[in-house]
Design a protein around this motif. Structure first.
Motif, PDB file in Angstrom:
ATOM      1  N   SER A 209      32.133  -6.499  14.854  1.00  0.00           N
ATOM      2  CA  SER A 209      33.485  -6.988  14.604  1.00  0.00           C
ATOM      3  C   SER A 209      33.954  -7.796  15.806  1.00  0.00           C
ATOM      4  N   LYS A 259      43.741  -4.932  12.847  1.00  0.00           N
ATOM      5  CA  LYS A 259      42.457  -5.381  12.299  1.00  0.00           C
ATOM      6  C   LYS A 259      41.302  -4.573  12.877  1.00  0.00           C
ATOM      7  N   GLU A 262      41.442  -1.016  11.341  1.00  0.00           N
ATOM      8  CA  GLU A 262      41.071  -1.068   9.932  1.00  0.00           C
ATOM      9  C   GLU A 262      39.550  -1.054   9.803  1.00  0.00           C
ATOM     10  N   TYR A 263      38.908  -1.834  10.657  1.00  0.00           N
ATOM     11  CA  TYR A 263      37.440  -1.900  10.637  1.00  0.00           C
ATOM     12  C   TYR A 263      36.824  -0.582  11.110  1.00  0.00           C
ATOM     13  N   HIS A 265      38.042   2.479  11.174  1.00  0.00           N
ATOM     14  CA  HIS A 265      38.252   3.573  10.224  1.00  0.00           C
ATOM     15  C   HIS A 265      37.471   3.349   8.937  1.00  0.00           C
ATOM     16  N   ARG A 266      37.256   2.100   8.579  1.00  0.00           N
ATOM     17  CA  ARG A 266      36.440   1.803   7.395  1.00  0.00           C
ATOM     18  C   ARG A 266      34.995   2.259   7.617  1.00  0.00           C
ATOM     19  N   LYS A 267      34.589   2.283   8.889  1.00  0.00           N
ATOM     20  CA  LYS A 267      33.254   2.765   9.251  1.00  0.00           C
ATOM     21  C   LYS A 267      33.218   4.288   9.395  1.00  0.00           C
ATOM     22  N   LYS A 268      34.326   4.941   9.024  1.00  0.00           N
ATOM     23  CA  LYS A 268      34.450   6.403   9.073  1.00  0.00           C
ATOM     24  C   LYS A 268      34.328   6.951  10.504  1.00  0.00           C
ATOM     25  N   ASN A 378      47.527   6.136   6.691  1.00  0.00           N
ATOM     26  CA  ASN A 378      46.372   5.380   7.176  1.00  0.00           C
ATOM     27  C   ASN A 378      46.865   4.116   7.885  1.00  0.00           C
ATOM     28  N   GLN A 380      46.611   1.039   6.959  1.00  0.00           N
ATOM     29  CA  GLN A 380      47.264   0.098   6.048  1.00  0.00           C
ATOM     30  C   GLN A 380      48.753   0.427   5.879  1.00  0.00           C
TER      31      GLN A 380
END
Length: 390
Positions: A209, A259, A262-263, A265-268, A378, A380
């Protein structure tokens, strides 16, 4: 150098004034401007090397032991003691001295059997010592050396910062003509802490990222890795620029932080060490880029290496963690820390106070709510709330 440093050096010189220096070692420390310090290190290096050269005539010992004569034994032990005293006394000054890693461990080993009188008994299974005829035993001015893959020589790195697990150095690669950072694991880390240090590297290596710092290669012999250099951390940037930053400037920083997480946390992943010191910035002619660093406390799903016994540190962490324990760190605790950081970006203040801007108060109240059920669920939601109030 300061008078304190000068006094330490001159005192050490007086302790070994009876020892001779060997000319063949004199060029190793030619780059040291301080005359007494250069003389001291040449004298220590030459006597240590010659003593080990004598010891090598008795090595390897294999299954038996060997006698090491009284005079070189005394000389070696005295030089080791002075070297270590020099290391520890200068450690907190502006001129710390590093001892080469191989020799640092060798000194500790030798102190177990060297004697000031009657000679010493070299223990069994001791191998011959590598003598440094052209390389320095001591590295000065906050430097260590690194072999760069782009140039056929060592590069000196200057001490840049220090964390819980690592000492951080900065160097300029002459091929790329740009600065890089090297994070080197501290010597006193236990194996589990070394594993966590490696986990931090692997985590960063797997992330891709523009909002996360980039790492390049890991040296498993030295337990250090290379990463990109950033101009600022957020704390220093706000301190320096606070008076001139507009609301739009601040919001641009915040949206990049959103941003990034978000990335992440999207990767857990949960970062678990969010603070202005771990958010870095690069200034370009036409942009300011924000990147997240320091994943040493990262919480990875199903990982046995996630640090569960870490002491709670830093004002940006949720105080509720003191009750539930760091092992129970969850997303709502990350929301708390991010809210606090965003408040810091928007106000320039590290102490949470009610402001004359009710929208700011609304945002802070929601993100720092003691009832975790009332916090944004979260990133978002936190971002939508920020957009609404700002």
């Amino acid at each position: 150098m300061s008078l304190k440093v000068d006094n330490i050096i001159v005192s050490a010189l007086e302790e070994i004034e009876y020892l001779e220096s060997h000319p063949k070692y004199s060029e190793i420390y030619n780059d040291i401007a301080h005359e007494e310090l250069r003389e001291l290190l040449i004298k220590l290096h030459s006597n240590i090397s010659e003593s080990f050269k004598t010891m090598n005539s008795r090595l390897p010992t294999r299954s038996g032991t060997a006698h090491f004569w009284a005079e070189p034994s005394r000389t070696l032990l005295r030089c080791i003691e002075i070297s270590e005293n020099l290391y520890y006394k200068l450690k907190e000054t502006d001129q710390p001295i590093q001892i080469d890693e191989y020799y640092f461990d060798l000194f500790r080993e030798c102190e177990n059997f060297l004697s000031l009188s009657g000679g010493s008994e070299i223990p069994s299974n001791m191998q011959k010592v590598n003598i440094y005829y052209k390389m320095p035993i001591y590295l000065l001015s906050n430097t260590i050396e690194i072999k760069s893959p782009t140039v056929n020589r060592s590069l000196k790195m200057k001490h840049f910062d220090e964390g819980s697990y690592a000492i951080i150095f900065k160097y300029k690669d002459p091929f790329y003509n740009k600065h890089f950072i090297v994070k080197k694991a501290k010597k006193d880390l236990i194996p589990k802490e070394i594993d966590r240090f490696k986990l931090e590297y692997r985590t960063l290596k797997e992330l891709n990222s523009p909002y996360v710092t980039e790492v390049f290669n890991y040296d498993y012999d030295k337990n250090q890795y290379v990463m990109e250099y950033m101009d600022w951390n957020l704390h220093k940037y706000i301190q320096k620029k606070n008076a001139e930053l507009t609301s739009d400037d601040r919001k641009k920083i915040v949206y990049q932080i959103f941003k990034a997480f978000e990335y992440i946390h999207r990767k857990k992943l949960l970062h678990r060490d969010i603070s202005p010191n771990n958010i870095l910035l690069n200034e370009y002619d036409d942009a300011l880029v924000v990147k997240i660093s320091d994943f040493g406390l990262v919480k990875v799903e199903d990982s046995q290496l996630t640090a569960l016994d870490t002491e709670l540190k830093g004002r940006f962490n949720d105080p509720a963690l003191k009750q539930v324990g760091f092992s129970n760190y969850a997303l709502h605790h990350e929301i708390y820390a991010l809210t606090y950081v965003i408040y810091y970006v928007m106000t320039g203040k590290v102490t949470i106070d009610r402001t004359n801007k009710e929208k700011t108060n609304q945002f802070v109240t929601a993100g720092l709510n003691t009832d975790v059920a009332l916090r944004p669920k979260n990133i978002q939601e936190l971002k939508r709330l920020f957009t609404r109030v700002y």
